[in-house]
Motif scaffolding. Structure first.
Motif, PDB file in Angstrom:
ATOM      1  N   ARG A   1      72.167  53.494  85.862  1.00 44.21           N
ATOM      2  CA  ARG A   1      72.152  52.251  85.066  1.00 44.21           C
ATOM      3  C   ARG A   1      73.527  51.856  84.543  1.00 44.21           C
ATOM      4  O   ARG A   1      73.649  50.925  83.757  1.00 44.21           O
ATOM      5  CB  ARG A   1      71.158  52.409  83.917  1.00 44.21           C
TER       6      ARG A   1
ATOM      7  N   GLN B   1      74.972  55.463  79.499  1.00 43.00           N
ATOM      8  CA  GLN B   1      73.781  55.234  80.314  1.00 43.00           C
ATOM      9  C   GLN B   1      73.733  56.278  81.436  1.00 43.00           C
ATOM     10  O   GLN B   1      74.789  56.755  81.880  1.00 43.00           O
ATOM     11  CB  GLN B   1      73.841  53.833  80.952  1.00 43.00           C
TER      12      GLN B   1
ATOM     13  N   GLU C   1      76.013  51.003  76.252  1.00 38.18           N
ATOM     14  CA  GLU C   1      76.264  50.740  77.681  1.00 38.18           C
ATOM     15  C   GLU C   1      77.042  51.890  78.314  1.00 38.18           C
ATOM     16  O   GLU C   1      76.827  52.235  79.478  1.00 38.18           O
ATOM     17  CB  GLU C   1      77.031  49.420  77.849  1.00 38.18           C
TER      18      GLU C   1
END
Ligand SMILES: O=C(O)CCC(=O)C(=O)O
Length: 271
Positions: free
Chosen positions: A263, A259, A256
């Motif tokens: 995003r 990204q 995460e």
């Protein structure tokens, strides 16, 4: 009290917010919106009692507080789209601010002297920190029923915001005034203002909805993104997503974290 129909209403509201710590702005919600709000509050109450249970709610020491009403009725998202709310939010805690809480209130009536003593009817600040005058948080509190002296209009202590020292109860009682207002008005206040729910002895419920908005780097009272779920959030207008914390999520993995910008869970400039 100012009305949204007056030219320059928001400048005047902001001036009062700074000097007295609060301002009542009338004519924000029309009668159809108020009727829909009343029905939605009772629907949310039924669903919350069903989910949490009457006993646990009573044990929490709250009177008629409905937390997370958006989860139980989508009508409550509409409060985050009201142009007059967004105008005040933008001008105070800024366009990147987030919703700290949205609570409905069905404040019941009690016989004189029988109102239980709970947190919400003791004088308190919703943002209990003095940060050298920095405005970190504001409240937008809607009177869904008219707020009167007998139905528990919120008591506010004018000029008590942004103070380091904590005044005594005698001072609050001497200086507090009921924020009486017609149905459809919004009481906006600096969240460091001392206030308390009044006592409702009117024989009828007093309905209201409170919002607290903070700068984007304070933790929310409820993580709205997780509480409501991604599927519901992505279907909402972008500004609502942002207010609910969609662009201030905290990453949970390196995947995460690494990204591409479009995003990422945390949008640049949200701080
Ligand atoms: O219901 C009211 O008038 C005030 C409630 C309140 O102050 C709170 O819940 O923090």
């Amino acid at each position: 009290m100012v009305s949204i129909h007056e030219k320059g209403w928001s400048s005047e509201a902001l001036r009062r917010l700074q000097s007295a710590g609060y301002c009542i702005v009338q004519d924000v919600l029309d009668s159809d919106f108020l009727d829909a709000s009343r029905s939605a509050l009772y629907r949310a109450q039924e669903a919350i009692v069903g989910e949490v249970g009457r006993e646990r709610l009573q044990g929490a020491g709250e009177i008629g507080t409905l937390r997370l009403p958006m989860k139980f009725d989508p009508f409550f998202y509409r409060f985050l789209e009201i142009p007059e709310v967004l105008e005040i939010v933008d001008a105070t805690v800024g366009p990147t601010s987030i919703l700290h809480l949205q609570n409905g209130f069905i404040l019941p009536s009690f016989d004189a002297g029988a109102t239980p003593h709970v947190f919400q009817n003791k004088f308190h600040r919703d943002f209990p920190r003095y940060m050298g005058g920095y405005l970190a948080s504001i409240n937008v509190f809607f009177a869904i029923d008219a707020f009167t002296e007998t139905n528990g209009a919120t008591l506010v202590v004018p000029g008590s915001h942004q103070k380091e020292e904590v005044p005594g109860i005698e001072e609050f009682e001497a200086r507090a005034v009921p924020a009486t207002a017609p149905a459809g008005a919004m009481l906006i206040f600096d969240s460091t203002l001392w206030h308390a729910a009044g006592k409702n002895v009117s024989g009828r419920d007093r309905l209201a909805i409170n919002h607290q908005f903070t700068r984007s780097f304070f933790k929310q009272q409820i993580d709205y993104v997780r509480a409501l779920g991604e599927e519901r959030i992505v279907a909402l207008p972008e500004r609502t997503q942002q207010l609910l914390g969609w662009y201030t999520r905290v990453v949970t993995s390196l995947d995460e974290y690494y990204q591409p910008a479009e995003r990422r869970l945390y949008r640049a400039g949200q701080g």
